[in-house]
Design a protein around this motif. Structure first.
Motif, PDB file in Angstrom:
ATOM      1  N   TYR A 178       0.875  -1.762   0.109  1.00 52.44           N
ATOM      2  CA  TYR A 178      -0.089   0.052  -0.290  1.00 52.44           C
ATOM      3  C   TYR A 178       0.615   0.924   0.225  1.00 52.44           C
ATOM      4  CZ  TYR A 178      -3.085  -3.589   1.830  1.00 52.44           C
ATOM      5  OH  TYR A 178      -3.993  -4.509   2.438  1.00 52.44           O
ATOM      6  N   ARG A 179       0.150   2.415  -0.352  1.00 57.76           N
ATOM      7  CA  ARG A 179       0.567   3.684  -0.173  1.00 57.76           C
ATOM      8  C   ARG A 179      -0.169   4.189   0.762  1.00 57.76           C
ATOM      9  NH1 ARG A 179       1.452   6.164  -5.964  1.00 57.76           N
ATOM     10  NH2 ARG A 179      -1.214   5.541  -6.349  1.00 57.76           N
ATOM     11  N   ILE A 180       0.569   5.272   1.601  1.00 58.03           N
ATOM     12  CA  ILE A 180      -0.267   5.931   2.610  1.00 58.03           C
ATOM     13  C   ILE A 180       0.122   7.537   2.547  1.00 58.03           C
ATOM     14  CG2 ILE A 180      -0.694   5.465   5.308  1.00 58.03           C
ATOM     15  CD1 ILE A 180       0.507   3.089   5.386  1.00 58.03           C
ATOM     16  N   ASN A 181      -0.714   7.736   2.872  1.00 57.78           N
ATOM     17  CA  ASN A 181      -0.508   9.182   3.221  1.00 57.78           C
ATOM     18  C   ASN A 181      -1.367   9.777   4.346  1.00 57.78           C
ATOM     19  OD1 ASN A 181      -0.468  12.229   2.853  1.00 57.78           O
ATOM     20  ND2 ASN A 181      -2.752  12.563   1.185  1.00 57.78           N
ATOM     21  N   CYS A 182      -0.562  10.138   5.225  1.00 55.21           N
ATOM     22  CA  CYS A 182      -1.027  10.688   6.739  1.00 55.21           C
ATOM     23  C   CYS A 182      -0.650  12.280   6.473  1.00 55.21           C
ATOM     24  CB  CYS A 182       0.259   9.909   7.619  1.00 55.21           C
ATOM     25  SG  CYS A 182      -0.045  10.382   9.373  1.00 55.21           S
ATOM     26  N   PHE A 183      -1.782  12.918   6.995  1.00 58.80           N
ATOM     27  CA  PHE A 183      -1.647  14.175   7.347  1.00 58.80           C
ATOM     28  C   PHE A 183      -2.740  15.007   7.959  1.00 58.80           C
ATOM     29  CE2 PHE A 183      -4.864  13.625   4.225  1.00 58.80           C
ATOM     30  CZ  PHE A 183      -5.734  14.301   3.986  1.00 58.80           C
ATOM     31  N   ASN A 219      -5.890  15.141  15.215  1.00 60.61           N
ATOM     32  CA  ASN A 219      -6.451  14.189  14.178  1.00 60.61           C
ATOM     33  C   ASN A 219      -5.613  14.193  13.450  1.00 60.61           C
ATOM     34  OD1 ASN A 219      -9.383  16.194  12.582  1.00 60.61           O
ATOM     35  ND2 ASN A 219      -9.246  13.503  13.071  1.00 60.61           N
ATOM     36  N   LEU A 220      -6.023  13.382  12.974  1.00 56.71           N
ATOM     37  CA  LEU A 220      -4.908  12.846  11.369  1.00 56.71           C
ATOM     38  C   LEU A 220      -5.730  11.820  10.397  1.00 56.71           C
ATOM     39  CD1 LEU A 220      -1.528  10.844  12.717  1.00 56.71           C
ATOM     40  CD2 LEU A 220      -1.690  13.282  12.130  1.00 56.71           C
ATOM     41  N   HIS A 221      -5.402  12.138   8.729  1.00 55.52           N
ATOM     42  CA  HIS A 221      -6.126  11.965   8.690  1.00 55.52           C
ATOM     43  C   HIS A 221      -5.051  10.688   7.877  1.00 55.52           C
ATOM     44  CE1 HIS A 221      -9.392  14.021   8.187  1.00 55.52           C
ATOM     45  NE2 HIS A 221      -8.641  15.647   8.441  1.00 55.52           N
ATOM     46  N   TYR A 222      -5.521   9.756   8.203  1.00 55.32           N
ATOM     47  CA  TYR A 222      -4.316   7.933   7.794  1.00 55.32           C
ATOM     48  C   TYR A 222      -5.303   7.813   6.262  1.00 55.32           C
ATOM     49  CZ  TYR A 222      -1.266   5.021   8.795  1.00 55.32           C
ATOM     50  OH  TYR A 222      -0.085   4.194   8.098  1.00 55.32           O
ATOM     51  N   ASN A 223      -4.713   7.572   5.709  1.00 58.48           N
ATOM     52  CA  ASN A 223      -5.079   7.463   3.668  1.00 58.48           C
ATOM     53  C   ASN A 223      -4.870   5.889   3.376  1.00 58.48           C
ATOM     54  OD1 ASN A 223      -7.762   8.725   4.612  1.00 58.48           O
ATOM     55  ND2 ASN A 223      -6.927  10.057   3.633  1.00 58.48           N
ATOM     56  N   VAL A 224      -4.795   5.339   3.159  1.00 63.60           N
ATOM     57  CA  VAL A 224      -4.735   4.197   2.453  1.00 63.60           C
ATOM     58  C   VAL A 224      -5.310   3.526   0.729  1.00 63.60           C
ATOM     59  CG1 VAL A 224      -3.624   1.375   2.763  1.00 63.60           C
ATOM     60  CG2 VAL A 224      -4.182   3.360   4.382  1.00 63.60           C
ATOM     61  N   TYR A 225      -3.367   3.986   0.087  1.00 60.72           N
ATOM     62  CA  TYR A 225      -4.077   3.875  -1.051  1.00 60.72           C
ATOM     63  C   TYR A 225      -2.883   2.317  -1.900  1.00 60.72           C
ATOM     64  CZ  TYR A 225      -5.353   8.886  -0.503  1.00 60.72           C
ATOM     65  OH  TYR A 225      -6.051   9.805   0.433  1.00 60.72           O
ATOM     66  N   PRO A 226      -3.595   2.083  -3.071  1.00 61.21           N
ATOM     67  CA  PRO A 226      -3.448   0.923  -4.034  1.00 61.21           C
ATOM     68  C   PRO A 226      -2.032   1.882  -4.139  1.00 61.21           C
ATOM     69  CG  PRO A 226      -5.179   1.479  -4.728  1.00 61.21           C
ATOM     70  CD  PRO A 226      -4.882   3.022  -3.919  1.00 61.21           C
ATOM     71  N   PRO A 227      -0.298   0.426  -4.579  1.00 62.20           N
ATOM     72  CA  PRO A 227       0.212   0.694  -5.395  1.00 62.20           C
ATOM     73  C   PRO A 227       0.642   1.383  -6.902  1.00 62.20           C
ATOM     74  CG  PRO A 227      -0.254  -1.436  -5.411  1.00 62.20           C
ATOM     75  CD  PRO A 227      -1.185  -0.707  -4.193  1.00 62.20           C
ATOM     76  N   LYS A 228       1.584   2.653  -7.040  1.00 61.79           N
ATOM     77  CA  LYS A 228       1.162   3.187  -8.101  1.00 61.79           C
ATOM     78  C   LYS A 228       0.774   2.045  -9.558  1.00 61.79           C
ATOM     79  CE  LYS A 228       3.393   6.472 -10.014  1.00 61.79           C
ATOM     80  NZ  LYS A 228       4.873   7.657 -10.443  1.00 61.79           N
ATOM     81  N   GLY A 229      -0.387   2.655  -9.706  1.00 61.34           N
ATOM     82  CA  GLY A 229      -0.301   1.204 -10.870  1.00 61.34           C
ATOM     83  C   GLY A 229      -1.408   0.976 -10.800  1.00 61.34           C
TER      84      GLY A 229
END
Length: 479
Positions: A372-377, A384-394
């Motif tokens: 996974y790719r994770i964008n934590c911001f 308060n965190l927005h901890y969002n999980v994404y597929p790998p590139k492609g």
């Protein structure tokens, strides 16, 4: 048992209301920003007064018709959409007046259908500040902001939505109008119905107007973006900034390189502040009275950060346009996130001191589960965190639908284990009703159910949001 809103009942209700109040259901009323649900509704009611809201709610109560209160439709947890039955959608979009401005009291009285932007503009015209601010402020309505106890970027200084309210006008589930639109700052007269309705997501009544707190506009504001060495360093930087600037910190946002990579990938025309973004960054804003400039204080902070090895670089805005550009970066990240397409998004909060340990722990748990790719911001200043999980590139988001719940459970389990909350500022809606059952304190859940049963015995108010209905629970038990 709820009653579907039939054509006969619709005709009866129509006869009680001014012409044009009842409308056909346009597609926008049945959608939500993340496309997780497709709603249904038999009709839309768009009243223009609290008396008309009262008529609608009383009719729904008498006939056991489900009511879905609808604001700007920007909610991210499905609180504004119902996926089955034939409910009546209650939109307050035509109740959008600023009823009164009391600048000398720092109070404005507005109807629930006012957009957040309209409330901010009214405050600005009176040389005041209404500090609640979220990305969807041009569409989100203040009634929905209060119903979900919205947070945003300024919670650190001014608090959540509930901290900005003096009084409410609302229609209760039997159609009774509660005239609680007080401007008093001290009023100890029994149970606090105001704070019960704020954050109840339309399940205990319909907020129709609010008396909101205003604040003096800061004489000077300033913004800075720092490259920090780690989340732990970011928290130490916050402590230093508190020592330097006191309670004038309006925002303190943690950003991760992944968010900027998403912006570069999906918004290639957006100008990034660094050609090679650092791993972690902090975006912060000060609002000061007359005296030292924000730039002076940020320069002092940067010197301390360099001495303590907390930061390696920094950009201090020297003008309003430069400040707007830095905040434009923060606002671009959610846009890029949506374009990438997340597997599972998490609106969590943690004790500040737990955040540096949470981030690597959650990352390791997810790495063991998949690629996974994770964008934590998010709003580091208030935890308060927005901890969002994404597929790998492609990778395609749709191919992960079957495991999205597993990903969510991993993140929420760790959050709660470390003393945090699985719902920080977006509310529960329908998305997190199961999580409330899983993680909620039994005494709190029992009290919530008792309050719901007492105020809404017919279960007509936004059924399935916040608290699961009996049919929801039966369906789960049969699976």
């Amino acid at each position: 048992m709820l009653t579907p809103l039939s054509s006969d009942l619709l005709a009866q209700l129509d006869a009680l209301l001014p012409e044009g109040t009842l409308r056909e259901v346009a597609p926008r009323y049945l959608e939500e920003p993340r496309a997780k649900w497709q709603g249904v509704a038999a009709a839309v009611a768009a009243p223009q007064s609290v008396a008309e809201v009262s008529t609608i709610v009383a009719f729904a109560a008498a006939n056991r018709i489900a009511l879905i209160p609808y604001g700007g439709g920007t909610g991210l947890v499905g609180g504004q959409v119902m996926g089955e039955g034939a409910p009546l959608l209650l939109s307050l979009e035509r109740m959008n007046r600023v009823r009164a401005m009391h600048a000398s009291e720092n109070v404005v009285v507005v109807e629930a259908g006012c957009t957040l932007q309209a409330v901010q503009d009214a405050a600005t015209e009176a040389n005041r500040l209404f500090p609640l601010s979220i990305g969807s402020k041009g569409t989100a309505q203040i009634g929905g902001n209060l119903a979900t106890n919205a947070g945003g970027i300024n919670v650190l200084r001014y608090g959540n939505a509930r901290d900005l309210v003096l009084g409410l006008e609302a229609v209760m589930p039997d159609g009774t109008i509660w005239n609680g639109l007080t401007r008093l700052r001290k009023d100890n007269t029994g149970y606090d119905l105001r704070n019960l309705l704020i954050g109840s997501e339309g399940t205990l009544g319909v907020i129709t107007a609010a008396a909101l707190k205003l604040f003096p506009r800061p004489a000077q504001t300033g913004t800075a973006l720092f490259a920090v060495n780690s989340p732990e360093a970011a928290l130490k930087l916050l402590a230093h900034l508190r020592d330097i600037a006191g309670e004038t910190i309006s925002a303190f946002e943690l950003l991760h390189r992944q968010g900027l990579d998403f912006v570069a990938e999906k918004l290639p025309d957006f100008r990034l502040p660094w050609a090679e973004p650092p791993e972690w960054m902090v975006l912060t804003e000060l609002g000061l009275a007359r005296g030292p400039t924000p730039q002076d204080l940020f320069e002092e902070l940067f010197e301390v950060a360099l001495e303590d090895d907390l930061a390696s670089d920094g950009i201090i805005a020297q003008s309003e346009s430069q400040s707007a550009a830095l905040w434009g970066l923060r606002e671009a990240i959610p846009i890029a996130n949506k374009a990438i397409g997340g597997i599972s998004s998490h609106d969590i909060s943690l004790p500040l001191s737990a955040i540096p340990a949470f981030i690597p722990k959650a990352e390791a748990a997810l790495a063991a589960h998949g690629d996974y790719r994770i964008n934590c911001f998010g709003h580091l200043g208030d935890g308060n965190l927005h901890y969002n999980v994404y597929p790998p590139k492609g990778g395609a988001r749709d191919s992960y639908k079957g495991i999205a719940h597993e990903v969510q459970t991993i993140v929420h389990d760790i959050t709660v284990e470390m003393g945090g909350s699985f719902s920080a500022e977006h509310g529960l809606g329908r998305l997190k009703a199961d999580d409330l059952e899983r993680y909620g304190d039994p005494a709190k859940l029992a009290s919530m159910r008792a309050i719901k049963a007492a105020l809404d015995p017919n279960g007509i108010m936004n059924p399935g949001a916040v608290l699961k209905t009996e049919s929801d629970s039966e369906a789960v038990n049969q699976q």
